[in-house]
Design an enzyme around this catalytic site. Structure first.
Site, PDB file in Angstrom:
ATOM      1  N   GLU A 151      16.585  49.871  73.583  1.00 10.64           N
ATOM      2  CA  GLU A 151      17.978  50.175  73.909  1.00 10.64           C
ATOM      3  C   GLU A 151      18.655  48.969  74.541  1.00 10.64           C
ATOM      4  OE1 GLU A 151      20.387  53.944  75.756  1.00 10.64           O
ATOM      5  OE2 GLU A 151      18.625  53.243  76.865  1.00 10.64           O
ATOM      6  N   TRP A 211      24.679  55.690  86.132  1.00 16.52           N
ATOM      7  CA  TRP A 211      25.881  55.012  86.627  1.00 16.52           C
ATOM      8  C   TRP A 211      26.996  54.910  85.583  1.00 16.52           C
ATOM      9  CZ3 TRP A 211      26.350  51.214  83.155  1.00 16.52           C
ATOM     10  CH2 TRP A 211      25.205  50.588  82.658  1.00 16.52           C
ATOM     11  N   ASN A 212      26.723  55.278  84.333  1.00 17.12           N
ATOM     12  CA  ASN A 212      27.737  55.037  83.302  1.00 17.12           C
ATOM     13  C   ASN A 212      28.834  56.107  83.273  1.00 17.12           C
ATOM     14  OD1 ASN A 212      25.800  56.873  82.362  1.00 17.12           O
ATOM     15  ND2 ASN A 212      26.072  56.282  80.227  1.00 17.12           N
ATOM     16  N   GLY A 269      19.339  59.337  82.719  1.00 22.09           N
ATOM     17  CA  GLY A 269      19.053  57.949  83.048  1.00 22.09           C
ATOM     18  C   GLY A 269      18.147  57.306  82.031  1.00 22.09           C
ATOM     19  N   SER A 270      17.446  56.299  82.461  1.00 18.25           N
ATOM     20  CA  SER A 270      16.601  55.522  81.551  1.00 18.25           C
ATOM     21  C   SER A 270      15.311  56.257  81.234  1.00 18.25           C
ATOM     22  CB  SER A 270      16.280  54.165  82.169  1.00 18.25           C
ATOM     23  OG  SER A 270      15.387  54.324  83.260  1.00 18.25           O
ATOM     24  N   GLU A 319      17.594  63.796  80.258  1.00 19.92           N
ATOM     25  CA  GLU A 319      18.412  63.224  79.184  1.00 19.92           C
ATOM     26  C   GLU A 319      18.342  61.720  79.358  1.00 19.92           C
ATOM     27  OE1 GLU A 319      21.142  61.300  77.328  1.00 19.92           O
ATOM     28  OE2 GLU A 319      22.446  62.225  78.813  1.00 19.92           O
ATOM     29  N   LEU A 320      17.598  61.059  78.461  1.00 19.20           N
ATOM     30  CA  LEU A 320      17.211  59.679  78.685  1.00 19.20           C
ATOM     31  C   LEU A 320      17.853  58.741  77.676  1.00 19.20           C
ATOM     32  CD1 LEU A 320      13.464  60.484  79.449  1.00 19.20           C
ATOM     33  CD2 LEU A 320      15.386  60.371  81.043  1.00 19.20           C
TER      34      LEU A 320
END
Length: 480
Positions: free
Chosen positions: A382, A149-150, A226-227, A248-249
């Site tokens: 994080e 969402w960023n 995402g996470s 890509e976390l």
């Protein structure tokens, strides 16, 4: 308020029988619209459309596929103001940063289009007489894009471009918190004349729609940003069919400042690397390590710059807008409180803002902490918010050791004038991306990749493009 639809097989679908999810503005908590809460049945329809369209799309010469992407990139440029304001409304980043995201989306698509004449293979001699070995790059098939969402628009374009140039078709799950930009992107692709089924967009919740896309027998590649928690679940769900995945976390980027660094430039870069998009970037400087000899000077300047951060309505271009949601505010506040309870010293205690322009919305001011325990949660987990823990060290070896003491391995920063240290850092820092004497921000021709819990695979450049192909070897005997 708009009741958004999904886009499958070149058409917009009402899905009136579906439950709907409200999309809210993080600045004032107003409802921007609603999206369909799609189901596994909807996934089946989208996958069937993408699978049916893929052979025809792959049969086009790559240069023809590139024309469609360039047209889409041009339409994004023409609609830049509208798209930027859409990002401000649904995600909360300041307007100039939103324009930067729109520009990034254009760059991702145009760079991908440039690969149309760079799809290569190999011909090599065989050990057998009158025989050649041919190795070809072929599209994987149906690619699923799961985005965070960023940066919802840029991340969608980052995956869409190379997937389509390689000859795959694409299904995007536009994140339920920030789905509108993905729907705007597919609207423009419709104007660009994309064939039906080539680019489809679903909306809904990751644990339902995302899981169904990952597990579906007819999806061939999963690319997700995402996470780490979500990445582990995707890895597990894709294992039954051994699908190709690119993840890509999360990150926990160390920002190392040596005694020979330009303290002023390093402090300014640290502010950018920590607070851009309210700290909601996976490559953000999540922990700052300072050589003891410059620690006081850096800390004074960094705290001063942090205090000066302007926070307000993102449409007015402050330094920082709101966090994306109330849940995110609560999460970050809990982490700050736990760190202080465990002994971290608050050098600047920000936290939630209320009253005036902040009477509604999800607001957090910067917090700066002095930390002595590198194993503490604030140094290991994080944060994804405007919180900067600072810790001192005595020499370069210690700094590298502290930086590497993490399960994450996405990005790292080093500030030094020493060439030997720079070369050592490139070899010894266990991170897929290292920034030397600069703030964050990767480029399209590079390779954005994480190690450890920060992911597998990667994005961008020739290395990222190659992931969207499978390889086929042909043994061509022409003697008979």
């Amino acid at each position: 308020m708009t009741a958004y639809k999904t886009f499958i097989n070149g058409a917009w679908h009402e899905m009136k029988e579906r439950e709907r999810i409200e999309v809210t503005n993080p600045t004032d908590e107003t409802v921007l619209g609603t999206i369909p809460d799609c189901t596994r049945d909807d996934v089946d329809v989208a996958v069937e459309a993408a699978k049916a369209a893929q052979p025809g799309w792959a049969a086009l010469p790559p240069i023809e596929r590139a024309k469609a992407l360039r047209k889409l990139a041009g339409l994004i440029e023409e609609n830049a103001d509208h798209l930027a304001r859409t990002l401000v409304l649904e995600q909360g980043k300041p307007l100039d940063q939103a324009h930067g995201e729109v520009g990034a989306a254009v760059n991702f698509l145009t760079y991908a289009a440039e690969h149309a004449r760079r799809i290569t293979g190999d011909i090599m001699p065989s050990d057998n007489p009158d025989e050649e070995i041919l190795i070809r790059r072929l599209p994987r098939g149906v690619v699923v894009g799961l985005t965070a969402w960023n940066y919802p628009l840029a991340l969608a374009a980052r995956k869409l471009g190379p997937a389509l140039i390689a000859g795959n078709t694409f299904i995007l799950l536009s994140h339920e918190i920030t789905p509108i930009s993905g729907l705007e992107l597919v609207r423009l692709s419709e104007q660009a004349g994309f064939p039906p089924g080539v680019f489809n967009v679903l909306t809904g919740r990751g644990p339902i729609v995302g899981d169904a896309l990952v597990a579906h027998p007819d999806t061939d590649m999963i690319t997700m940003t995402g996470s780490s928690r979500a990445g582990v679940e995707i890895y597990r769900n894709a294992a039954n069919r051994l699908k190709f995945i690119s993840l890509e976390l999360g990150g926990k980027a160390p920002f190392i400042v040596m005694e020979d660094a330009d303290v002023e430039k390093a402090a300014q870069a640290a502010v950018i690397a920590r607070y851009t998009n309210c700290g909601q970037i996976c490559t953000c400087a999540e922990r700052i390590y300072l050589h003891r000899s410059i620690a006081d000077a850096f800390t004074d300047r960094f705290v001063s710059l942090s205090k000066a951060i302007t926070i307000g309505n993102p449409i007015d271009n402050p330094d920082m807008g709101p966090k994306v949601s109330g849940i995110e505010v609560e999460k970050v506040e809990a982490m700050i409180a736990a760190a202080i309870d465990a002994g971290a010293e608050p050098l600047l205690r920000g936290g939630p803002l209320t009253g005036g322009v902040h009477s509604k919305g999800h607001w957090l001011a910067p917090t700066v902490l002095s930390v002595t325990d590198n194993t503490s949660p604030i140094m290991q987990n994080e944060v994804f918010g405007p919180v900067a823990p600072l810790m001192q060290f005595d020499d370069f070896d210690e700094a590298v050791s502290l930086a590497n003491a993490s399960d994450f391995g996405l990005s790292a920063y080093l500030w030094t004038a020493d060439t030997k240290r720079i070369l050592r850092a490139s070899r010894e820092l266990k991170f897929g991306e290292v920034y030397i004497n600069r703030a964050n921000g990767e480029q399209v021709q590079g390779y954005h990749t994480g190690w450890g819990l920060s992911g597998t695979g990667g994005e961008d450049g020739a290395y990222g493009f190659d992931a969207y192909f499978k390889k086929q070897t042909t043994y061509l005997n022409w003697a008979t």
